[in-house]
Design a protein around this motif. Structure first.
Motif, short mmCIF file in Angstrom:
data_model
loop_
_atom_site.label_atom_id
_atom_site.label_comp_id
_atom_site.label_asym_id
_atom_site.label_seq_id
_atom_site.Cartn_x
_atom_site.Cartn_y
_atom_site.Cartn_z
N VAL A 179 0.84 -1.20 0.00
CA VAL A 179 0.00 0.00 0.00
C VAL A 179 0.87 1.24 0.00
N ASP A 180 0.25 2.39 -0.23
CA ASP A 180 1.00 3.64 -0.15
C ASP A 180 0.93 4.18 1.27
N ASN A 181 1.27 5.44 1.45
CA ASN A 181 1.37 6.00 2.80
C ASN A 181 0.16 6.84 3.19
N GLY A 182 -1.00 6.54 2.59
CA GLY A 182 -2.23 7.22 2.97
C GLY A 182 -2.61 6.93 4.41
N PRO A 233 7.89 3.05 -0.79
CA PRO A 233 8.79 4.18 -0.54
C PRO A 233 8.18 5.47 -1.11
N VAL A 234 8.52 6.57 -0.49
CA VAL A 234 7.99 7.86 -0.93
C VAL A 234 8.48 8.17 -2.34
N ARG A 235 7.58 8.71 -3.16
CA ARG A 235 7.87 9.13 -4.53
C ARG A 235 8.32 7.97 -5.43
N GLN A 236 7.80 6.80 -5.16
CA GLN A 236 8.09 5.65 -6.03
C GLN A 236 6.77 4.95 -6.36
N PRO A 237 5.91 5.59 -7.19
CA PRO A 237 4.60 5.00 -7.49
C PRO A 237 4.68 3.69 -8.24
N TRP A 238 5.82 3.43 -8.93
CA TRP A 238 5.95 2.18 -9.66
C TRP A 238 6.11 0.98 -8.74
N PHE A 239 6.28 1.21 -7.44
CA PHE A 239 6.44 0.12 -6.49
C PHE A 239 5.20 -0.76 -6.49
N LYS A 240 4.03 -0.18 -6.78
CA LYS A 240 2.80 -0.96 -6.97
C LYS A 240 2.19 -0.61 -8.33
#
Length: 216
Positions: free
Chosen positions: A147-150, A173-180
């Motif tokens: 998940v992201d950091n919401g 990780p922050v600023r890495q949207p490709w992680f998901k």
């Protein structure tokens, strides 16, 4: 210290060496040669997070998106709102395991509804819609959710529920949207391939096409 003649290892065959080299992950090779940041940029479309996903339910990516669609009421066609879709996607099979649609902003409730749907069997689909040919055999407890950091993903209730079910939570990780990136691409495919083709879409180009079709 050198080995004695009796302890020397046999020379490996060329095929054996080639198989070892071929089995090295391409991301890991580029990370060693070019650096981690360059490798991340190169493989972000492939959603390389530095781990291999070999089995279904090993890694489930969860995210929200507002659909490019405005729903209206049956009575008077008054606009109800723009629904938000919460999706759980299996990274190994690229299958949707669960979802939740609502008009409220993303929250712990929407995440839990999505997870509950993901772990539950889906036999009800063919019973409710007998015209559907294929089954939906996607359910079960997952090993990990990504998940992201919401704020809704940092809920103490979500962490407690995951701990009870022995599910790991991994934050991007922050600023890495490709992680998901798998679930991000699914959202794009859903909007462009389905939502933008039906009346009520907020996509301007599709709206003009639909209006032109109706006027004819």
């Amino acid at each position: 210290m050198k080995r004695s003649d009796n302890e020397k290892l046999s020379k490996p065959e060329r095929k054996f060496v080639k198989n070892i080299i071929a089995g090295i992950d391409a991301y890991e090779v580029d990370r060693a040669r070019l650096g981690k940041s360059v490798a991340n940029r190169k493989y972000r479309e492939a959603n390389r997070s530095g781990e291999r996903v070999e089995n279904p339910l090993d890694r489930i990516e969860i995210d929200h998106t507002p659909l490019d669609l405005i729903i209206v009421s049956d009575n008077g066609y008054l606009p109800i709102g723009r629904p938000t879709l919460t999706l759980a996607l299996d990274r190994c099979t690229r299958c949707v395991c669960g979802y939740h649609i609502g008009y409220d902003p993303p929250s712990y409730i929407s995440v839990m509804h999505c997870l509950a749907h993901a772990v539950s069997p889906k036999e009800y689909v063919k019973k409710k819609y007998p015209e559907i040919v294929n089954s939906w055999p996607c359910w079960g407890l997952m090993q990990k959710i990504v998940v992201d950091n919401g704020a809704e993903f940092h809920s103490a209730d979500l962490e407690e529920a995951a701990l009870t079910l022995l599910i790991d939570i991994q934050y991007c990780p922050v600023r890495q949207p490709w992680f998901k990136g798998a679930v991000e691409r699914m959202f794009r495919t859903l909007n462009t391939g389905l939502i933008h083709q039906i009346p009520g879409t907020t996509d301007r180009k599709s709206t003009r096409l639909n209006s032109s079709h109706v006027s004819q």
